[in-house]
Design an enzyme around this catalytic site. Structure first.
Site, PDB file in Angstrom:
ATOM      1  N   ASP A  83      60.206  22.721  81.465  1.00  0.00           N
ATOM      2  CA  ASP A  83      60.489  23.375  80.190  1.00  0.00           C
ATOM      3  C   ASP A  83      59.455  24.468  79.922  1.00  0.00           C
ATOM      4  OD1 ASP A  83      60.971  24.057  77.520  1.00  0.00           O
ATOM      5  OD2 ASP A  83      61.401  21.988  76.937  1.00  0.00           O
ATOM      6  N   HIS A 100      64.363  23.366  79.218  1.00  0.00           N
ATOM      7  CA  HIS A 100      64.566  23.133  77.786  1.00  0.00           C
ATOM      8  C   HIS A 100      66.062  22.989  77.525  1.00  0.00           C
ATOM      9  CE1 HIS A 100      62.942  23.064  73.742  1.00  0.00           C
ATOM     10  NE2 HIS A 100      63.964  23.808  73.355  1.00  0.00           N
ATOM     11  N   SER A 145      64.512  19.820  70.534  1.00  0.00           N
ATOM     12  CA  SER A 145      63.779  21.053  70.289  1.00  0.00           C
ATOM     13  C   SER A 145      63.185  20.986  68.873  1.00  0.00           C
ATOM     14  CB  SER A 145      64.678  22.271  70.516  1.00  0.00           C
ATOM     15  OG  SER A 145      63.908  23.447  70.587  1.00  0.00           O
TER      16      SER A 145
END
Length: 147
Positions: free
Chosen positions: A86, A118, A4
């Protein structure tokens, strides 16, 4: 290696300071802040100016802070991991950096998880990812760095 925001930093630092690394792993990281801002979930859009920047008012900053700006510096082997579903950092963020680096002839492995978003919702995917990362780093541990 990072995921991330950490994936974003792995990409950015790779582009700016490749000599510090033997290999780089990006997990779900944004590669271009302009496309990232456009693609985030609708409920995030009102706060993107504050969190990331405004594409018009902060154009120069967003260029400077976008990993894709530094493709020429990304010379180390890279593994990119992305969830196809995601909603936060969409697949196209990884697709574009992988494609751009491959066009430059760089060594890039791409692991796309068709049934993830995600993060990891399935333990078997998480195990497969970490096995792949371990294999990737073992393969490149002997690479020479100049610091």
């Amino acid at each position: 290696m990072g995921g991330s925001y950490g994936g974003y930093m792995a990409l950015l630092l790779h582009g700016r300071h490749a000599d510090y690394f033997k290999a780089v792993v990006d997990i779900f990281g944004p590669s271009d802040l302009f496309s990232f801002i456009k693609s985030v979930p609708e409920d995030w859009k009102p706060v993107m100016d504050k969190w990331v920047g405004n594409p018009v008012q902060d154009k120069e900053k967003l260029i400077e802070y976008s990993p894709i700006t530094y493709l020429d510096g990304m010379t180390r082997p890279m593994l990119v991991i992305q969830g196809a579903n995601d909603p936060r950092v969409v697949k196209e963020e990884s697709d574009q950096i992988v494609e751009a680096l491959r066009q430059l002839g760089r060594e890039v492995e791409y692991m796309l998880l068709e049934d993830e978003g995600h993060g990891f919702s399935k333990k078997e995917n998480e195990i497969a990812v970490y096995k792949r990362i371990l294999t990737f780093f073992q393969k490149h541990q002997q690479a020479k760095t100049q610091v």
